[in-house]
Design a protein around this motif. Structure first.
Motif, short mmCIF file in Angstrom:
data_model
loop_
_atom_site.label_atom_id
_atom_site.label_comp_id
_atom_site.label_asym_id
_atom_site.label_seq_id
_atom_site.Cartn_x
_atom_site.Cartn_y
_atom_site.Cartn_z
N UNK A 36 1.02 -1.22 0.12
CA UNK A 36 -0.10 -0.04 0.02
C UNK A 36 0.94 1.26 0.03
N UNK A 37 1.42 1.54 -1.13
CA UNK A 37 2.50 2.77 -1.21
C UNK A 37 1.77 4.10 -1.36
N UNK A 38 0.43 4.14 -1.88
CA UNK A 38 -0.44 5.25 -2.08
C UNK A 38 -1.46 5.44 -0.65
N UNK A 39 -1.87 6.72 -0.71
CA UNK A 39 -2.79 7.13 0.20
C UNK A 39 -4.04 6.17 -0.08
N UNK A 40 -4.53 6.11 -1.11
CA UNK A 40 -5.75 5.44 -1.16
C UNK A 40 -5.60 4.11 -0.86
N UNK A 41 -4.59 3.19 -1.17
CA UNK A 41 -4.34 1.80 -0.76
C UNK A 41 -4.24 1.62 0.51
N UNK A 42 -3.68 2.73 1.35
CA UNK A 42 -3.67 2.61 2.87
C UNK A 42 -4.95 2.88 3.39
N UNK A 44 -7.74 1.84 2.02
CA UNK A 44 -8.28 0.40 1.76
C UNK A 44 -7.86 -0.32 2.91
N UNK A 45 -6.81 -0.45 3.16
CA UNK A 45 -6.13 -1.39 4.36
C UNK A 45 -6.94 -0.83 5.60
N UNK A 46 -6.94 0.31 6.06
CA UNK A 46 -7.70 0.69 7.07
C UNK A 46 -8.80 0.31 7.16
N UNK A 47 -9.77 0.45 6.33
CA UNK A 47 -11.21 -0.19 6.19
C UNK A 47 -11.39 -1.61 6.18
N UNK A 48 -10.25 -2.44 5.60
CA UNK A 48 -10.37 -3.55 5.81
C UNK A 48 -10.06 -4.04 7.35
N UNK A 49 -9.28 -3.32 8.00
CA UNK A 49 -8.82 -3.63 9.44
C UNK A 49 -10.32 -3.24 10.34
N UNK A 50 -10.75 -2.39 9.99
CA UNK A 50 -12.12 -2.06 10.71
C UNK A 50 -13.18 -3.12 10.33
N UNK A 51 -13.20 -3.73 9.21
CA UNK A 51 -14.20 -4.78 8.92
C UNK A 51 -14.08 -6.10 9.71
N UNK A 52 -12.59 -6.27 9.85
CA UNK A 52 -12.11 -7.19 10.55
C UNK A 52 -12.46 -7.29 11.91
#
Length: 247
Positions: A36-42, A44-52
């Motif tokens: 996740x080098x870009x802000x948008x990909x980070x 997405x990672x953050x929301x994946x963590x929230x979902x989990x």
């Protein structure tokens, strides 16, 4: 002195076996900070963590941990520390911990942090003792610092449900409340026309009892209201047809 984790024998479950199924749309996606080098990909990672961690049906903007998000975006903390912060947040405590027993808290936390369900009741009891002795924060630390977590997710991978090849994912089908709490909420909610509500209302009515004050009649002065027994004067009628004399 903390009590060591009780020994339990893991049951044979699919997440403990090497995968053999063909990947498809049900295969969980792995979110890694290195990818996740870009802000948008980070993001997405953050929301994946929230979902989990919070589960799909508990994600609201109100529960966002913006301080943790900022630290992760700046690479000041790892994904594991971000997951640790979400699990120890006030929102998670209010949504999950306060509304469930220790056994169910163990079940939900294992599913969300280790990506698997408890092996058996013995494991639920063992981890419940950890919660009772170390508190929930100590329980979270024990899971995230365990060899199982580090082996499967490491420092920078968002936890996911391992070996999901049938049924729906945990974060979609796991309800927030356990059966006991749901039944308690159903019992206590107001239902129009329910006889229990009428009985409760009747019991809540305060009836003031009449208090009688005794009175002593010995000191009561009763006025004399008797009339004179001997009439005075001559009776006169104003009717001309009267039968008695007018004088």
């Amino acid at each position: 002195m903390s009590i060591p984790l009780l020994e339990y024998k893991p049951s044979s479950q699919n997440q403990r076996v090497e995968g053999y199924e063909v990947p498809n749309e049900d295969t969980p996606r792995s979110y890694r900070l290195e990818d996740a080098p870009s802000g948008g990909e980070i993001q997405e990672l953050i929301w994946a963590a929230y979902r989990q961690v919070f589960s799909e049906h508990e994600i609201l903007s109100f529960y966002r941990q913006k301080n943790l998000e900022s630290q992760l975006k700046n690479r000041a903390i790892s994904v594991r520390d971000f997951i640790r912060g979400l699990a120890k947040s006030e929102a998670f405590r209010r949504l999950v911990i306060e509304t469930n027993s220790n056994y169910r808290v163990v079940e939900l936390t294992l599913k969300r942090l280790l990506g698997r369900a408890p092996y058996n009741k013995d494991e639920e009891i063992a981890w419940s003792i950890k919660i009772a002795t170390l508190g929930f924060g100590g329980f979270v630390d024990a899971l995230l610092d365990s060899d199982e977590y580090l082996t499967n997710f490491g420092e920078n991978t968002v936890p996911y449900q391992r070996r999901r090849f049938k049924d729906r994912p945990f974060n979609l089908v796991t309800p927030r409340y356990g059966n006991y709490w749901r039944d308690k909420q159903e019992t206590e909610r107001y239902k129009w026309g329910d006889i229990n509500n009428f009985v409760e209302m009747a019991n809540s009515i305060k009836i003031n009892q009449v208090k009688y004050t005794p009175v002593n009649t010995a000191n009561i002065q009763i006025p004399d209201t008797t009339r004179q027994t001997k009439p005075q004067g001559v009776p006169v009628s104003i009717s001309p047809t009267a039968s008695f004399p007018l004088r």
